[in-house]
Scaffold this motif. Sequence first.
Motif, mmCIF file in Angstrom:
data_model
loop_
_atom_site.group_PDB
_atom_site.id
_atom_site.type_symbol
_atom_site.label_atom_id
_atom_site.label_comp_id
_atom_site.label_asym_id
_atom_site.label_seq_id
_atom_site.Cartn_x
_atom_site.Cartn_y
_atom_site.Cartn_z
ATOM 1 N N ASP A 176 -2.676 -34.590 27.517
ATOM 2 C CA ASP A 176 -1.770 -35.735 27.629
ATOM 3 C C ASP A 176 -0.541 -35.575 26.739
ATOM 4 O O ASP A 176 0.580 -35.868 27.155
ATOM 5 C CB ASP A 176 -2.497 -37.037 27.299
ATOM 6 C CG ASP A 176 -3.439 -37.485 28.401
ATOM 7 O OD1 ASP A 176 -3.393 -36.900 29.508
ATOM 8 O OD2 ASP A 176 -4.232 -38.416 28.158
ATOM 9 N N VAL A 177 -0.726 -35.094 25.509
ATOM 10 C CA VAL A 177 0.410 -34.931 24.594
ATOM 11 C C VAL A 177 1.361 -33.852 25.115
ATOM 12 O O VAL A 177 2.585 -34.037 25.111
ATOM 13 C CB VAL A 177 -0.081 -34.610 23.161
ATOM 14 C CG1 VAL A 177 1.061 -34.153 22.274
ATOM 15 C CG2 VAL A 177 -0.761 -35.824 22.562
ATOM 16 N N ARG B 26 -8.185 -38.335 16.119
ATOM 17 C CA ARG B 26 -8.273 -39.352 17.169
ATOM 18 C C ARG B 26 -9.345 -39.040 18.211
ATOM 19 O O ARG B 26 -9.772 -39.923 18.943
ATOM 20 C CB ARG B 26 -6.929 -39.492 17.868
ATOM 21 C CG ARG B 26 -5.928 -40.267 17.048
ATOM 22 C CD ARG B 26 -4.540 -40.151 17.655
ATOM 23 N NE ARG B 26 -3.565 -40.975 16.969
ATOM 24 C CZ ARG B 26 -3.039 -40.716 15.790
ATOM 25 N NH1 ARG B 26 -3.427 -39.646 15.126
ATOM 26 N NH2 ARG B 26 -2.144 -41.508 15.244
ATOM 27 N N ALA B 27 -9.764 -37.786 18.292
ATOM 28 C CA ALA B 27 -10.713 -37.372 19.325
ATOM 29 C C ALA B 27 -12.155 -37.683 18.927
ATOM 30 O O ALA B 27 -12.529 -37.550 17.762
ATOM 31 C CB ALA B 27 -10.569 -35.882 19.592
ATOM 32 N N LEU C 66 -10.805 -34.227 22.834
ATOM 33 C CA LEU C 66 -9.674 -33.533 22.217
ATOM 34 C C LEU C 66 -8.882 -32.759 23.267
ATOM 35 O O LEU C 66 -7.647 -32.802 23.271
ATOM 36 C CB LEU C 66 -10.161 -32.597 21.110
ATOM 37 C CG LEU C 66 -9.083 -31.802 20.377
ATOM 38 C CD1 LEU C 66 -8.082 -32.732 19.711
ATOM 39 C CD2 LEU C 66 -9.721 -30.868 19.359
ATOM 40 N N LEU D 85 2.128 -37.169 17.420
ATOM 41 C CA LEU D 85 1.127 -36.213 17.885
ATOM 42 C C LEU D 85 1.778 -34.935 18.382
ATOM 43 O O LEU D 85 1.136 -33.891 18.482
ATOM 44 C CB LEU D 85 0.287 -36.845 18.994
ATOM 45 C CG LEU D 85 -0.395 -38.162 18.634
ATOM 46 C CD1 LEU D 85 -1.143 -38.716 19.833
ATOM 47 C CD2 LEU D 85 -1.303 -37.996 17.443
ATOM 48 N N VAL E 48 2.976 -29.285 18.834
ATOM 49 C CA VAL E 48 1.804 -30.156 18.905
ATOM 50 C C VAL E 48 1.156 -30.142 17.520
ATOM 51 O O VAL E 48 0.986 -29.080 16.914
ATOM 52 C CB VAL E 48 0.806 -29.658 19.977
ATOM 53 C CG1 VAL E 48 -0.417 -30.546 20.029
ATOM 54 C CG2 VAL E 48 1.480 -29.575 21.336
ATOM 55 N N LEU F 87 -6.817 -35.235 25.165
ATOM 56 C CA LEU F 87 -5.687 -35.697 24.355
ATOM 57 C C LEU F 87 -4.592 -34.643 24.287
ATOM 58 O O LEU F 87 -3.404 -34.959 24.404
ATOM 59 C CB LEU F 87 -6.149 -36.052 22.941
ATOM 60 C CG LEU F 87 -6.868 -37.374 22.764
ATOM 61 C CD1 LEU F 87 -7.448 -37.469 21.363
ATOM 62 C CD2 LEU F 87 -5.930 -38.525 23.018
ATOM 63 N N VAL F 88 -4.982 -33.394 24.095
ATOM 64 C CA VAL F 88 -4.003 -32.301 24.036
ATOM 65 C C VAL F 88 -3.246 -32.216 25.365
ATOM 66 O O VAL F 88 -2.013 -32.095 25.378
ATOM 67 C CB VAL F 88 -4.690 -30.957 23.702
ATOM 68 C CG1 VAL F 88 -3.766 -29.785 23.946
ATOM 69 C CG2 VAL F 88 -5.181 -30.960 22.262
ATOM 70 N N ARG G 276 -1.951 -30.605 15.191
ATOM 71 C CA ARG G 276 -3.405 -30.471 15.344
ATOM 72 C C ARG G 276 -4.207 -31.570 14.653
ATOM 73 O O ARG G 276 -5.063 -32.209 15.262
ATOM 74 C CB ARG G 276 -3.843 -29.094 14.818
ATOM 75 C CG ARG G 276 -5.334 -28.841 14.942
ATOM 76 C CD ARG G 276 -5.715 -27.430 14.530
ATOM 77 N NE ARG G 276 -5.499 -27.149 13.141
ATOM 78 C CZ ARG G 276 -6.404 -27.349 12.181
ATOM 79 N NH1 ARG G 276 -7.588 -27.838 12.478
ATOM 80 N NH2 ARG G 276 -6.139 -27.063 10.937
ATOM 81 N N LEU H 180 -4.340 -35.166 16.154
ATOM 82 C CA LEU H 180 -5.097 -35.196 17.408
ATOM 83 C C LEU H 180 -6.593 -35.072 17.147
ATOM 84 O O LEU H 180 -7.400 -35.764 17.772
ATOM 85 C CB LEU H 180 -4.622 -34.085 18.341
ATOM 86 C CG LEU H 180 -3.299 -34.356 19.036
ATOM 87 C CD1 LEU H 180 -2.753 -33.103 19.681
ATOM 88 C CD2 LEU H 180 -3.463 -35.454 20.060
ATOM 89 N N GLU H 181 -6.967 -34.201 16.228
ATOM 90 C CA GLU H 181 -8.393 -34.036 15.923
ATOM 91 C C GLU H 181 -9.002 -35.320 15.363
ATOM 92 O O GLU H 181 -10.153 -35.629 15.665
ATOM 93 C CB GLU H 181 -8.592 -32.897 14.926
ATOM 94 C CG GLU H 181 -8.441 -31.526 15.521
ATOM 95 C CD GLU H 181 -8.612 -30.416 14.504
ATOM 96 O OE1 GLU H 181 -8.911 -29.283 14.934
ATOM 97 O OE2 GLU H 181 -8.455 -30.657 13.292
#
Length: 144
Positions: free
Chosen positions: A117-118, A104-105, A111, A80, A96, A114-115, A98, A101-102
């Motif tokens: 956290d990453v 998984r959200a 989202l 991620l 990062v 998640l961003v 994109r 992540l998208e």
Amino acid sequence: MDAAARRRRRDRHGRGLRGPLSPPGLPLTRSRAQVFDEMVLDAVEHLERRWEDQLRGLEVAVEDVPPTDAPPQSPDPVPLGRAFPSTGALAARIVVYRRPLETRALDRRDLADLVQDVVTEQVAELLGLSPEAVDPGYGLAGED
């Protein structure tokens, strides 16, 4: 004025040209990539308030997908994000990804969480700390 010039300036009902629904710069006209970039910047700014000295010179990038030859840094087969420590003249860098992540959200708020956290995980890796030490709110965004 001839008929051709009149047609170029007005639609068939004489009401004028059709234009955008909202002026540029309003949220309606931002692409998903632009929204994602803003989420990443917000996440970095959140951490910079606490770690300003340690994050000075940090470069942050967003790529659509991770490269296929990237070694996995976690048990997850699709990374991620990645952290690159500073080497010589190159500054420390966080990338990062994109699209992973998208996918998984569940929604835009998820989202953004998640961003956050990453980005926190990657900064923690660069600083040699746990994500919880870098951001006390790490992993708690979805809990109420």
